[in-house]
Scaffold this active site. Structure first.
Site, PDB file in Angstrom:
ATOM      1  N   LYS A  44       1.062   4.158  -2.893  1.00  0.00           N
ATOM      2  CA  LYS A  44       0.687   5.549  -2.596  1.00  0.00           C
ATOM      3  C   LYS A  44       1.863   6.509  -2.805  1.00  0.00           C
ATOM      4  O   LYS A  44       1.672   7.662  -3.205  1.00  0.00           O
ATOM      5  CB  LYS A  44       0.135   5.651  -1.171  1.00  0.00           C
ATOM      6  CG  LYS A  44      -1.174   4.899  -0.977  1.00  0.00           C
ATOM      7  CD  LYS A  44      -2.275   5.467  -1.868  1.00  0.00           C
ATOM      8  CE  LYS A  44      -3.607   4.772  -1.681  1.00  0.00           C
ATOM      9  NZ  LYS A  44      -4.654   5.353  -2.529  1.00  0.00           N
ATOM     10  N   TYR A  71       0.843  -1.210   0.000  1.00  0.00           N
ATOM     11  CA  TYR A  71       0.000   0.000   0.000  1.00  0.00           C
ATOM     12  C   TYR A  71       0.877   1.259   0.000  1.00  0.00           C
ATOM     13  O   TYR A  71       0.645   2.196  -0.782  1.00  0.00           O
ATOM     14  CB  TYR A  71      -0.897  -0.038   1.236  1.00  0.00           C
ATOM     15  CG  TYR A  71      -1.898   1.084   1.341  1.00  0.00           C
ATOM     16  CD1 TYR A  71      -3.052   1.088   0.563  1.00  0.00           C
ATOM     17  CD2 TYR A  71      -1.708   2.143   2.238  1.00  0.00           C
ATOM     18  CE1 TYR A  71      -3.984   2.113   0.667  1.00  0.00           C
ATOM     19  CE2 TYR A  71      -2.628   3.167   2.354  1.00  0.00           C
ATOM     20  CZ  TYR A  71      -3.769   3.148   1.565  1.00  0.00           C
ATOM     21  OH  TYR A  71      -4.692   4.167   1.675  1.00  0.00           O
TER      22      TYR A  71
HETATM   23  N1  LIG Z   1      -9.973   6.023   4.743  1.00  0.00           N
HETATM   24  C1  LIG Z   1      -8.761   6.494   5.012  1.00  0.00           C
HETATM   25  O1  LIG Z   1      -8.403   6.737   6.167  1.00  0.00           O
HETATM   26  C2  LIG Z   1      -7.798   6.783   3.899  1.00  0.00           C
HETATM   27  C3  LIG Z   1      -6.587   7.372   4.228  1.00  0.00           C
HETATM   28  C4  LIG Z   1      -5.680   7.660   3.224  1.00  0.00           C
HETATM   29  C5  LIG Z   1      -5.994   7.361   1.908  1.00  0.00           C
HETATM   30  N2  LIG Z   1      -7.167   6.784   1.615  1.00  0.00           N
HETATM   31  C6  LIG Z   1      -7.426   6.486   0.205  1.00  0.00           C
HETATM   32  O2  LIG Z   1      -8.635   7.068  -0.209  1.00  0.00           O
HETATM   33  C7  LIG Z   1      -9.241   6.270  -1.226  1.00  0.00           C
HETATM   34  C8  LIG Z   1     -10.668   5.942  -0.810  1.00  0.00           C
HETATM   35  O3  LIG Z   1     -10.624   5.270   0.432  1.00  0.00           O
HETATM   36  P1  LIG Z   1     -11.927   4.908   1.278  1.00  0.00           P
HETATM   37  O4  LIG Z   1     -11.510   4.902   2.693  1.00  0.00           O
HETATM   38  O5  LIG Z   1     -13.062   5.729   0.848  1.00  0.00           O
HETATM   39  O6  LIG Z   1     -12.102   3.391   0.823  1.00  0.00           O
HETATM   40  P2  LIG Z   1     -13.381   2.442   0.796  1.00  0.00           P
HETATM   41  O7  LIG Z   1     -14.451   2.977   1.688  1.00  0.00           O
HETATM   42  O8  LIG Z   1     -12.856   1.068   1.023  1.00  0.00           O
HETATM   43  O9  LIG Z   1     -13.876   2.597  -0.731  1.00  0.00           O
HETATM   44  C9  LIG Z   1     -13.035   2.188  -1.765  1.00  0.00           C
HETATM   45  C10 LIG Z   1     -13.719   2.465  -3.083  1.00  0.00           C
HETATM   46  O10 LIG Z   1     -12.877   1.979  -4.131  1.00  0.00           O
HETATM   47  C11 LIG Z   1     -13.626   1.129  -4.980  1.00  0.00           C
HETATM   48  N3  LIG Z   1     -12.741   0.123  -5.567  1.00  0.00           N
HETATM   49  C12 LIG Z   1     -11.943  -0.761  -4.931  1.00  0.00           C
HETATM   50  N4  LIG Z   1     -11.284  -1.505  -5.816  1.00  0.00           N
HETATM   51  C13 LIG Z   1     -11.663  -1.091  -7.046  1.00  0.00           C
HETATM   52  C14 LIG Z   1     -11.326  -1.470  -8.371  1.00  0.00           C
HETATM   53  N5  LIG Z   1     -10.464  -2.453  -8.614  1.00  0.00           N
HETATM   54  N6  LIG Z   1     -11.917  -0.827  -9.404  1.00  0.00           N
HETATM   55  C15 LIG Z   1     -12.808   0.167  -9.177  1.00  0.00           C
HETATM   56  N7  LIG Z   1     -13.158   0.578  -7.954  1.00  0.00           N
HETATM   57  C16 LIG Z   1     -12.597  -0.046  -6.897  1.00  0.00           C
HETATM   58  C17 LIG Z   1     -14.711   0.568  -4.091  1.00  0.00           C
HETATM   59  O11 LIG Z   1     -15.844   0.237  -4.850  1.00  0.00           O
HETATM   60  P3  LIG Z   1     -16.346  -1.244  -5.152  1.00  0.00           P
HETATM   61  O12 LIG Z   1     -16.270  -2.021  -3.898  1.00  0.00           O
HETATM   62  O13 LIG Z   1     -17.720  -0.999  -5.703  1.00  0.00           O
HETATM   63  O14 LIG Z   1     -15.409  -1.729  -6.200  1.00  0.00           O
HETATM   64  C18 LIG Z   1     -15.052   1.756  -3.217  1.00  0.00           C
HETATM   65  O15 LIG Z   1     -15.957   2.608  -3.883  1.00  0.00           O
HETATM   66  C19 LIG Z   1      -8.351   5.041  -1.395  1.00  0.00           C
HETATM   67  O16 LIG Z   1      -7.472   5.242  -2.469  1.00  0.00           O
HETATM   68  C20 LIG Z   1      -7.571   5.004  -0.097  1.00  0.00           C
HETATM   69  O17 LIG Z   1      -6.336   4.360  -0.238  1.00  0.00           O
HETATM   70  C21 LIG Z   1      -8.088   6.474   2.571  1.00  0.00           C
END
Ligand SMILES: NC(=O)c1ccc[n+]([C@@H]2O[C@H](COP(=O)([O-])OP(=O)(O)OC[C@H]3O[C@@H](n4cnc5c(N)ncnc54)[C@H](OP(=O)(O)O)[C@@H]3O)[C@@H](O)[C@H]2O)c1
Length: 241
Positions: free
Chosen positions: A153, A149
């Protein structure tokens, strides 16, 4: 410069969490949005005249090219791309399988590469465009148990800087946003103790909300931003200072 309510965006991983919040923010500003994810049930819930919901796995380049074609077919332009889809498959290096390494790189990093490549010609023709890649504090700080990861990133930050230099002369601005700990499904697995430990290290003393990230992304793609490109904006309550 075109009216906000004529702009067209693509947001990947928009069915839940941060991507969903970004989509709602864009729609509130009158921006049309192509939302993508793989969960058809969640995609079907988008019942909005300015939304095109597309089932696509961003790690498959043909599907991504097809997404771009569908958006151009529907609206004839692409102004904004947010590479937000991301996954984790955590384990310590000595136990990490090839599959877990590959899958995280394919979705988080290759997915962004495929979509950037797919939209860059139409954006260059328009002589305008905004791309935001959702990185993470983990890509900057590293984290034990997350080498795949963190590498993906950190890779997004390198991609962002390089692409910003490639396309600046065409009026395209490319930035990254690095969220800290944001309350979504991705961070749901943390128990109370872990959450308390993390919060203790955040100067603002709390985890962030999806709207904190969505507002920052919106600023970067809006007309208010004319002079920021190639940057990584931290939305982390001061975690990385
Ligand atoms: N939450 C945090 O604290 C945090 C911190 C730093 C960075 N981020 C980053 O922010 C972004 C969103 O995170 P989140 O926390 O909102 O995650 P999340 O709630 O797990 O949602 C992830 C999203 O990505 C989609 N997804 C996953 N694999 C995919 C694929 N192969 N093709 C198309 N869509 C895909 C999922 O949709 P489906 O299941 O419908 O495919 C879902 O809509 C990510 O890149 C994550 O690394 C999050």
């Amino acid at each position: 410069m075109i009216n906000e309510n004529k702009k067209v965006a693509i947001v990947t991983g928009a069915t839940r969490g941060i991507g969903y919040a970004i989509t709602q923010r864009f729609l509130a500003a009158g921006i049309s949005v192509a939302v993508c994810g793989r969960n058809q049930e969640l995609l079907d819930k988008f019942d909005h005249p300015q939304v095109l919901a597309v089932n696509v796995d961003v790690s498959e380049s043909e599907g991504v090219d097809n997404l771009t074609k569908q958006v151009l077919g529907r609206w004839g332009r692409i102004d904004i791309v947010v590479n937000n889809a991301g996954i984790t498959r955590d384990s310590l290096l000595m136990r990490m399988s090839n599959e877990d390494w590959d899958r995280v790189l394919e979705v988080n990093l290759s997915g962004a590469f495929y979509l950037c490549r797919s939209v860059i010609r139409p954006m260059m023709k328009q002589k305008s465009g905004r791309i935001v890649n959702i990185s993470s504090v983990i890509g900057v700080m590293g984290n034990a148990g997350q080498i795949n990861y963190a590498a993906s990133k950190a890779g997004l930050i390198g991609l962002t800087k390089s692409l910003a230099k490639e396309v600046a002369s065409r009026g395209i601005l490319v930035n990254a946003v690095a969220p800290g700990y944001i309350d979504t499904d991705m961070t749901q697995e943390l128990d109370e103790k872990q959450r308390e430990l993390i919060t203790r290290h955040i100067p603002l003393g709390k985890t962030g909300s999806v709207d904190d990230v969505a507002e920052t992304v919106y600023f970067l793609v809006s007309d208010a931003n004319q002079y920021i490109t190639g940057q990584t904006i931290h939305v982390d309550g001061g975690l990385v200072i």
